[in-house]
Motif scaffolding. Structure first.
Motif, PDB file in Angstrom:
ATOM      1  N   GLN A  18     -31.601 -99.769 -37.785  1.00 37.09           N
ATOM      2  CA  GLN A  18     -31.199-101.021 -37.159  1.00 37.09           C
ATOM      3  C   GLN A  18     -32.267-101.622 -36.268  1.00 37.09           C
ATOM      4  OE1 GLN A  18     -27.421-100.470 -35.265  1.00 37.09           O
ATOM      5  NE2 GLN A  18     -26.378-100.024 -37.175  1.00 37.09           N
ATOM      6  N   LYS A  19     -32.792-100.846 -35.366  1.00 43.45           N
ATOM      7  CA  LYS A  19     -33.726-101.403 -34.382  1.00 43.45           C
ATOM      8  C   LYS A  19     -35.019-101.882 -35.030  1.00 43.45           C
ATOM      9  CE  LYS A  19     -31.154-100.574 -30.782  1.00 43.45           C
ATOM     10  NZ  LYS A  19     -30.705-101.568 -29.860  1.00 43.45           N
ATOM     11  N   PHE A  20     -35.587-101.064 -35.920  1.00 44.84           N
ATOM     12  CA  PHE A  20     -36.813-101.483 -36.582  1.00 44.84           C
ATOM     13  C   PHE A  20     -36.557-102.657 -37.527  1.00 44.84           C
ATOM     14  CE2 PHE A  20     -38.639 -97.157 -35.619  1.00 44.84           C
ATOM     15  CZ  PHE A  20     -39.597 -97.640 -34.761  1.00 44.84           C
ATOM     16  N   THR A  40     -41.372-115.937 -29.624  1.00 47.59           N
ATOM     17  CA  THR A  40     -42.796-115.972 -29.311  1.00 47.59           C
ATOM     18  C   THR A  40     -43.374-114.567 -29.396  1.00 47.59           C
ATOM     19  OG1 THR A  40     -42.445-115.617 -26.951  1.00 47.59           O
ATOM     20  CG2 THR A  40     -42.399-117.908 -27.730  1.00 47.59           C
ATOM     21  N   SER A  41     -44.680-114.489 -29.317  1.00 40.89           N
ATOM     22  CA  SER A  41     -45.315-113.171 -29.337  1.00 40.89           C
ATOM     23  C   SER A  41     -44.929-112.376 -28.094  1.00 40.89           C
ATOM     24  CB  SER A  41     -46.835-113.316 -29.443  1.00 40.89           C
ATOM     25  OG  SER A  41     -47.327-114.093 -28.374  1.00 40.89           O
ATOM     26  N   GLN A  42     -44.655-113.062 -26.995  1.00 39.58           N
ATOM     27  CA  GLN A  42     -44.196-112.370 -25.786  1.00 39.58           C
ATOM     28  C   GLN A  42     -42.799-111.786 -25.995  1.00 39.58           C
ATOM     29  OE1 GLN A  42     -44.595-115.421 -22.861  1.00 39.58           O
ATOM     30  NE2 GLN A  42     -46.701-114.854 -22.354  1.00 39.58           N
ATOM     31  N   ASP A  43     -41.957-112.507 -26.723  1.00 42.66           N
ATOM     32  CA  ASP A  43     -40.628-111.978 -27.054  1.00 42.66           C
ATOM     33  C   ASP A  43     -40.763-110.707 -27.890  1.00 42.66           C
ATOM     34  OD1 ASP A  43     -39.391-114.099 -25.762  1.00 42.66           O
ATOM     35  OD2 ASP A  43     -39.262-115.307 -27.581  1.00 42.66           O
ATOM     36  N   LEU A  44     -41.675-110.764 -28.861  1.00 43.84           N
ATOM     37  CA  LEU A  44     -41.892-109.595 -29.707  1.00 43.84           C
ATOM     38  C   LEU A  44     -42.423-108.422 -28.888  1.00 43.84           C
ATOM     39  CD1 LEU A  44     -43.464-111.275 -32.850  1.00 43.84           C
ATOM     40  CD2 LEU A  44     -41.119-110.484 -32.556  1.00 43.84           C
ATOM     41  N   ALA A  45     -43.318-108.705 -27.956  1.00 44.46           N
ATOM     42  CA  ALA A  45     -43.864-107.646 -27.103  1.00 44.46           C
ATOM     43  C   ALA A  45     -42.758-107.042 -26.232  1.00 44.46           C
ATOM     44  CB  ALA A  45     -44.994-108.189 -26.234  1.00 44.46           C
ATOM     45  N   GLY A  46     -41.888-107.868 -25.715  1.00 47.90           N
ATOM     46  CA  GLY A  46     -40.772-107.374 -24.911  1.00 47.90           C
ATOM     47  C   GLY A  46     -39.824-106.518 -25.720  1.00 47.90           C
ATOM     48  N   PHE A  47     -39.537-106.958 -26.948  1.00 48.69           N
ATOM     49  CA  PHE A  47     -38.651-106.177 -27.803  1.00 48.69           C
ATOM     50  C   PHE A  47     -39.317-104.855 -28.172  1.00 48.69           C
ATOM     51  CE2 PHE A  47     -36.446-104.944 -31.687  1.00 48.69           C
ATOM     52  CZ  PHE A  47     -35.142-105.115 -31.304  1.00 48.69           C
ATOM     53  N   ASP A  49     -41.394-103.229 -26.343  1.00 49.41           N
ATOM     54  CA  ASP A  49     -41.282-102.368 -25.164  1.00 49.41           C
ATOM     55  C   ASP A  49     -39.923-101.681 -25.126  1.00 49.41           C
ATOM     56  OD1 ASP A  49     -43.837-102.918 -24.295  1.00 49.41           O
ATOM     57  OD2 ASP A  49     -43.206-104.503 -22.915  1.00 49.41           O
ATOM     58  N   LEU A  50     -38.873-102.428 -25.466  1.00 44.65           N
ATOM     59  CA  LEU A  50     -37.540-101.829 -25.520  1.00 44.65           C
ATOM     60  C   LEU A  50     -37.468-100.774 -26.622  1.00 44.65           C
ATOM     61  CD1 LEU A  50     -35.302-104.991 -25.049  1.00 44.65           C
ATOM     62  CD2 LEU A  50     -35.733-103.173 -23.405  1.00 44.65           C
ATOM     63  N   LEU A  51     -38.097-101.073 -27.758  1.00 45.86           N
ATOM     64  CA  LEU A  51     -38.137-100.101 -28.844  1.00 45.86           C
ATOM     65  C   LEU A  51     -38.892 -98.845 -28.422  1.00 45.86           C
ATOM     66  CD1 LEU A  51     -38.792-101.964 -32.217  1.00 45.86           C
ATOM     67  CD2 LEU A  51     -36.883-100.502 -31.628  1.00 45.86           C
ATOM     68  N   GLN A  52     -39.964 -99.045 -27.676  1.00 44.92           N
ATOM     69  CA  GLN A  52     -40.771 -97.910 -27.237  1.00 44.92           C
ATOM     70  C   GLN A  52     -39.944 -96.964 -26.363  1.00 44.92           C
ATOM     71  OE1 GLN A  52     -43.920 -97.369 -28.396  1.00 44.92           O
ATOM     72  NE2 GLN A  52     -43.710 -95.377 -27.452  1.00 44.92           N
ATOM     73  N   LEU A  53     -39.058 -97.524 -25.551  1.00 45.91           N
ATOM     74  CA  LEU A  53     -38.170 -96.684 -24.737  1.00 45.91           C
ATOM     75  C   LEU A  53     -37.267 -95.832 -25.634  1.00 45.91           C
ATOM     76  CD1 LEU A  53     -37.126 -99.226 -21.969  1.00 45.91           C
ATOM     77  CD2 LEU A  53     -38.696 -97.300 -21.736  1.00 45.91           C
ATOM     78  N   ASP A  57     -37.246 -91.754 -26.150  1.00 48.89           N
ATOM     79  CA  ASP A  57     -36.014 -90.992 -26.006  1.00 48.89           C
ATOM     80  C   ASP A  57     -35.791 -90.073 -27.209  1.00 48.89           C
ATOM     81  OD1 ASP A  57     -33.440 -90.344 -24.785  1.00 48.89           O
ATOM     82  OD2 ASP A  57     -32.560 -91.544 -26.410  1.00 48.89           O
ATOM     83  N   VAL A  58     -35.996 -90.603 -28.413  1.00 46.04           N
ATOM     84  CA  VAL A  58     -35.818 -89.798 -29.624  1.00 46.04           C
ATOM     85  C   VAL A  58     -36.862 -88.679 -29.669  1.00 46.04           C
ATOM     86  CG1 VAL A  58     -35.979 -89.854 -32.154  1.00 46.04           C
ATOM     87  CG2 VAL A  58     -34.686 -91.608 -30.949  1.00 46.04           C
ATOM     88  N   THR A  59     -38.097 -89.000 -29.300  1.00 42.30           N
ATOM     89  CA  THR A  59     -39.151 -87.984 -29.274  1.00 42.30           C
ATOM     90  C   THR A  59     -38.794 -86.863 -28.304  1.00 42.30           C
ATOM     91  OG1 THR A  59     -40.792 -89.678 -29.795  1.00 42.30           O
ATOM     92  CG2 THR A  59     -41.619 -87.607 -28.901  1.00 42.30           C
ATOM     93  N   LEU A  60     -38.278 -87.229 -27.138  1.00 45.40           N
ATOM     94  CA  LEU A  60     -37.869 -86.233 -26.150  1.00 45.40           C
ATOM     95  C   LEU A  60     -36.753 -85.346 -26.686  1.00 45.40           C
ATOM     96  CD1 LEU A  60     -38.113 -85.177 -23.209  1.00 45.40           C
ATOM     97  CD2 LEU A  60     -36.370 -86.852 -22.613  1.00 45.40           C
ATOM     98  N   LYS A  61     -35.792 -85.957 -27.378  1.00 47.99           N
ATOM     99  CA  LYS A  61     -34.690 -85.176 -27.944  1.00 47.99           C
ATOM    100  C   LYS A  61     -35.199 -84.163 -28.967  1.00 47.99           C
ATOM    101  CE  LYS A  61     -30.985 -88.514 -27.267  1.00 47.99           C
ATOM    102  NZ  LYS A  61     -29.973 -89.359 -27.906  1.00 47.99           N
ATOM    103  N   PHE A  62     -36.147 -84.590 -29.818  1.00 46.99           N
ATOM    104  CA  PHE A  62     -36.674 -83.653 -30.812  1.00 46.99           C
ATOM    105  C   PHE A  62     -37.573 -82.595 -30.170  1.00 46.99           C
ATOM    106  CE2 PHE A  62     -35.225 -86.773 -33.938  1.00 46.99           C
ATOM    107  CZ  PHE A  62     -34.677 -85.920 -34.890  1.00 46.99           C
TER     108      PHE A  62
END
Length: 153
Positions: A18-20, A40-47, A49-53, A57-62
């Motif tokens: 879903q997220k990707f 905008t490209s700033q919107d994409l960068a913000g999204f 950043d949210l994806l990176q969080l 989280d998934v990396t930490l769980k694994f």
């Protein structure tokens, strides 16, 4: 342990399915000159950043699952839990709007830009949701026009 495995796998599947996909759709909207509103490209960068969080989280769980596996599938108690058990919990204070404003002022410049990008992204999501809802309402309600001359037979 099974709950942690299910949580990690479920979070990874949600992220991929879903997220990707949502990020891909936003990128496509950004490239389409006729898209309204166009992210905008700033919107994409913000999204992103949210994806990176979420990715972190998934990396930490694994990583935690790998530690449990290395411990013969026995849960590992973290030192944080032991320290928390010793001290009594402190009741949380209610957060007021004024403290939020103070906190935002204290953010350094990149964090402030990230917060702005997140706000713009949320606004774009709301606008897209509104457009989608209004489009579905138009598709659901079909009107038939009958001129007055034909109704007076």
């Amino acid at each position: 342990v099974l709950g942690k495995i299910r949580s990690a796998v479920g979070s990874a599947q949600l992220l991929m399915s879903q997220k990707f996909q949502q990020f891909y759709w936003l990128c496509q909207q950004n490239l389409d000159p006729s898209a309204m509103p166009r992210p905008t490209s700033q919107d994409l960068a913000g999204f992103w950043d949210l994806l990176q969080l979420s990715i972190d989280d998934v990396t930490l769980k694994f990583d935690q699952l790998q530690q449990i596996k290395n411990n013969n599938w026995r849960p590992i108690e973290s030192p944080e839990k032991k320290v928390r058990a010793i001290f009594s919990p402190v009741p949380k204070k209610t957060v007021r709007q004024k403290s939020m404003i103070t906190r935002e002022k204290s953010l350094d410049l990149p964090d402030r830009h990230r917060q702005e990008a997140r706000r713009r992204l949320m606004a774009a999501k709301r606008a897209a949701s509104f457009r989608q809802n209004s489009a579905s309402e138009r598709a659901d309600s079909i009107e038939i026009y009958i001129p007055e001359a034909q109704t007076r037979l």
